[in-house]
Design a protein around this motif. Structure first.
Motif, PDB file in Angstrom:
ATOM      1  N   LEU A   1       0.863  -1.299  -0.209  1.00 60.75           N
ATOM      2  CA  LEU A   1      -0.051  -0.033  -0.028  1.00 60.75           C
ATOM      3  C   LEU A   1       0.842   1.115  -0.192  1.00 60.75           C
ATOM      4  O   LEU A   1       0.858   2.197  -0.608  1.00 60.75           O
ATOM      5  N   ALA A   2       1.971   1.112   0.814  1.00 60.84           N
ATOM      6  CA  ALA A   2       2.817   2.501   0.997  1.00 60.84           C
ATOM      7  C   ALA A   2       3.414   2.660  -0.623  1.00 60.84           C
ATOM      8  O   ALA A   2       3.494   3.830  -0.981  1.00 60.84           O
ATOM      9  N   ALA A   3       4.015   1.780  -1.055  1.00 57.12           N
ATOM     10  CA  ALA A   3       4.735   1.923  -2.507  1.00 57.12           C
ATOM     11  C   ALA A   3       3.475   2.528  -3.451  1.00 57.12           C
ATOM     12  O   ALA A   3       3.824   3.289  -4.260  1.00 57.12           O
ATOM     13  N   ARG A   4       2.470   1.831  -3.353  1.00 57.27           N
ATOM     14  CA  ARG A   4       1.413   2.274  -4.549  1.00 57.27           C
ATOM     15  C   ARG A   4       0.909   3.627  -4.237  1.00 57.27           C
ATOM     16  O   ARG A   4       0.859   4.594  -5.155  1.00 57.27           O
ATOM     17  N   LEU A   5       0.751   4.046  -3.116  1.00 54.42           N
ATOM     18  CA  LEU A   5       0.403   5.376  -2.712  1.00 54.42           C
ATOM     19  C   LEU A   5       1.352   6.411  -3.231  1.00 54.42           C
ATOM     20  O   LEU A   5       1.210   7.436  -3.607  1.00 54.42           O
ATOM     21  N   VAL A   6       2.751   6.187  -2.791  1.00 51.52           N
ATOM     22  CA  VAL A   6       4.024   6.961  -3.157  1.00 51.52           C
ATOM     23  C   VAL A   6       4.184   7.140  -4.747  1.00 51.52           C
ATOM     24  O   VAL A   6       4.159   8.322  -5.234  1.00 51.52           O
ATOM     25  N   ALA A   7       3.835   5.940  -5.296  1.00 51.91           N
ATOM     26  CA  ALA A   7       3.879   6.010  -6.776  1.00 51.91           C
ATOM     27  C   ALA A   7       2.819   6.960  -7.418  1.00 51.91           C
ATOM     28  O   ALA A   7       2.975   7.584  -8.542  1.00 51.91           O
ATOM     29  N   ALA A   8       1.581   6.615  -6.871  1.00 45.50           N
ATOM     30  CA  ALA A   8       0.579   7.456  -7.388  1.00 45.50           C
ATOM     31  C   ALA A   8       0.526   8.834  -7.002  1.00 45.50           C
ATOM     32  O   ALA A   8      -0.208   9.570  -7.538  1.00 45.50           O
TER      33      ALA A   8
END
Length: 203
Positions: A33-40
């Motif tokens: 979740l953290a990686a997806r939120l930062v990427a988006a």
């Protein structure tokens, strides 16, 4: 009556001979979740991203004090593995590294609770059971969030926005029901005036 549990430092189970779920699974879900939120993230000036998710509340049968068998809210379970009701979680995500810090919030139970339900777990025991970074009580949630959205030195970081607080809200495409009952209702005006994002988290 709550389900008995058997826990080790690595697994979660609901009783003898039940399936053992590795706690690493929930840690990996939080990292995803953290990686997806930062990427988006559209606005890279946010120094961090704050996710607030509330678990299911204690259910009662109509006007009685009878508690039906509790089932945890699905999104909360996916992130935490926490079986007990009346909990919340805050993920503080560093926008540069995508690393996250997990804070679990638990109910502050009265001493009388132990008379019927048995020993009351300490915050340290909750921390060990679910392998999170820290555990605080629910009545400390708003003070904790107020500190999280503060910018340490605004004079040296004039372009840094106060972090957004991501809350889960959306419509289930199958049932048509809205997910919104568990959105925190803040008493703090500071938090109500903050950047509250209710559109990013819902899948």
């Amino acid at each position: 009556q709550k389900h008995p549990s058997i826990m080790s430092s690595s697994f979660l189970a609901l009783g003898k001979d039940t399936y053992r779920v590795p706690l690493q699974l929930f840690q990996e879900n939080r990292k995803k979740l953290a990686a997806r939120l930062v990427a988006a993230a559209a606005d890279k000036t946010d120094s961090k991203i704050i996710v607030v998710l509330r678990g299911g509340p204690s259910p009662l049968r109509y006007d009685t004090d009878h508690e039906p068998v509790f089932r945890q809210e699905s999104y909360f379970w996916w992130l935490t593995g926490v079986k007990e009701p009346d909990c919340s979680i805050v993920l503080t995500i560093d926008s540069d590294t995508a690393t996250e810090t997990t804070t679990l919030f638990i109910p502050r139970l009265p001493a009388s609770y132990a008379t019927i339900m048995g020993k009351i777990k300490t915050p340290e025991e909750w921390k060990q059971d679910y392998e999170v970074d820290q555990v605080l009580y629910n009545d400390e949630l708003e003070t904790f969030l107020e500190k999280q959205i503060q910018i340490p030195n605004e004079s040296t970081a004039p372009l840094t926005k106060k972090p957004s607080i991501l809350l889960l809200r959306g419509q289930n495409s199958d049932s048509g029901n809205m997910y919104e009952a568990l959105i925190p209702k803040f008493q703090s005006q500071v938090l109500n005036d903050a950047n509250l994002d209710t559109s990013t988290l819902f899948p």
